[in-house]
Motif scaffolding. Structure first.
Motif, PDB file in Angstrom:
ATOM      1  N   ILE A 127      79.488  -4.185  13.861  1.00 28.64           N
ATOM      2  CA  ILE A 127      79.738  -2.928  13.151  1.00 28.64           C
ATOM      3  C   ILE A 127      80.257  -3.198  11.744  1.00 28.64           C
ATOM      4  N   ALA A 130      77.379  -4.266   9.618  1.00 27.49           N
ATOM      5  CA  ALA A 130      76.508  -3.125   9.317  1.00 27.49           C
ATOM      6  C   ALA A 130      77.132  -2.217   8.258  1.00 27.49           C
ATOM      7  N   ILE A 149      68.845  -3.466   9.885  1.00 30.27           N
ATOM      8  CA  ILE A 149      69.702  -3.273  11.056  1.00 30.27           C
ATOM      9  C   ILE A 149      68.888  -3.397  12.336  1.00 30.27           C
ATOM     10  N   VAL A 159      75.454  -0.383  16.736  1.00 30.68           N
ATOM     11  CA  VAL A 159      75.525   0.812  15.888  1.00 30.68           C
ATOM     12  C   VAL A 159      75.186   2.069  16.694  1.00 30.68           C
ATOM     13  N   TYR A 163      77.872   5.085  17.773  1.00 25.99           N
ATOM     14  CA  TYR A 163      77.593   6.445  17.302  1.00 25.99           C
ATOM     15  C   TYR A 163      77.525   7.434  18.462  1.00 25.99           C
TER      16      TYR A 163
END
Length: 349
Positions: A127, A130, A149, A159, A163
């Motif tokens: 994370i 990213a 990604i 990711v 989320y």
């Protein structure tokens, strides 16, 4: 007879020496052939280093199902059962700590997350990487960002999981239905922006570090003891409001207009009056075992800054994991079917 004895006496040592030489050359040949056959063709010692196993970990489900398999068994379920049993056995022997165990275990399957849920140790720092990548990209380079990604399986999984899980956790915490609808609308705005390739235009990535800092604080509170969580409702509310303020005012470029539209929709649809947004929470849902597992897992992924190659630190555990990996990638002969085997009585005869 004398001549025969003389001939035997002369040639016997020569023949013995010849056989000794032949044995030596046979040993050399068999050693070289065995090494080449085992290493090159049987994949023996394929994962001599733990780092090599990590890079090949996504092929473990296929390798394991090839060895143990029933064709109807799902690869992911099979590997999670075997791997978790292997990790739990090391914990029972006190070879690894509880923290290492939590980092190494596969989680339970979740239909809410559309990606493979890997053990947390494979997703560490993904994370953070990213976020740094997103901060460096501009709006016109959005496709390059998402392609970069997606090219890293573990990063993409981390990711998407973070989320989806964060949206789920926040909705469970909120008591007010209007607040839940606001969160769902934000998630929908994110999804639509990604589909239309305008995500970096609608969301400022420079504010992500502040958001993650508040998320880490929220997760720290939620994973505490049940009694401590119950006494931290005011603190949870404050952190949750900070998170939503960062999202709607700092990250979203049209946050003010978005909130006004959502509030009008909520008033019309739910017939609610204006009250403090995100001010009412419900901590009972997070006491659910499955949701708490998601929270703990998310906390590990976001907060632990160590490298996955350092997990676990115990050398014996690392040796066993490497041996486990070798056993998966070796080309082992298939076991004969039981009905084709001779009975014990016939075998004895």
């Amino acid at each position: 007879t004398l001549n025969t004895s003389v001939i035997v006496a002369i040639w016997a040592p020569i023949v013995l020496v010849y056989y000794m030489d032949a044995q030596i050359w046979y040993l050399i040949f068999s050693t070289l052939f065995g090494v080449i056959n085992a290493a090159a063709f049987s994949n023996l010692d394929e994962t001599r280093q733990l780092e090599k196993l990590l890079s090949m970990f996504k092929t473990v489900p296929t390798s394991l199902s090839r060895i143990m398999l029933s064709e109807n068994t799902k690869q992911k379920e099979l590997v999670s059962l075997v791997w978790n049993e292997f990790i739990n056995s090391m914990r029972q022997e006190d070879i690894i700590t509880n923290r290492d165990r939590d980092l190494l275990l596969f989680p339970h399957c979740s239909e809410d997350v559309p990606v493979v849920l890997w053990p947390p140790f494979l997703l560490l720092n993904k994370i953070a990487i990213a976020v740094d990548m997103a901060k460096a990209f501009k709006g016109k380079e959005e496709c390059k960002l998402f392609n970069k990604i997606k090219s890293e399986d573990y990063m993409y999984s981390a990711v998407i999981e973070c989320y989806k899980t964060l949206g789920d956790v926040i909705c469970h915490l909120l008591k007010n239905e209007a607040d839940k609808m606001t969160v769902r609308h934000i998630c929908r705005e994110v999804d639509e922006s990604v589909e239309r390739n305008v995500f970096l235009e609608n969301f400022r990535m420079s504010e992500l570090p502040s958001l993650i800092e508040n998320l880490e604080e929220l997760l720290e509170i939620l994973i505490a003891d049940e009694e401590e969580v119950e006494n931290s409702e005011h603190r949870i509310t404050k952190v949750l409001q900070n998170i939503m303020d960062i999202i709607t005012h700092d990250i979203m470029t049209n946050g003010h207009q978005f909130l006004e539209t959502i509030q009008r929709q909520n008033i019309d649809a739910l017939h609610v009056g204006k009250e403090e947004s995100f001010g009412r929470i419900n901590i009972e849902p997070i006491m659910d075992k499955s949701l708490m597992e998601k929270i703990r897992r998310l906390h590990l992924i976001l907060t632990i800054k160590e490298s996955s190659t350092d997990m676990p630190q115990n050398l014996e555990a690392r040796r066993r994991i490497t041996f486990f990996g070798n056993s998966l990638f070796m080309n082992m002969p298939s076991a004969p079917k039981v009905r084709d085997m001779l009975s014990f009585r016939l075998a004895a005869i």
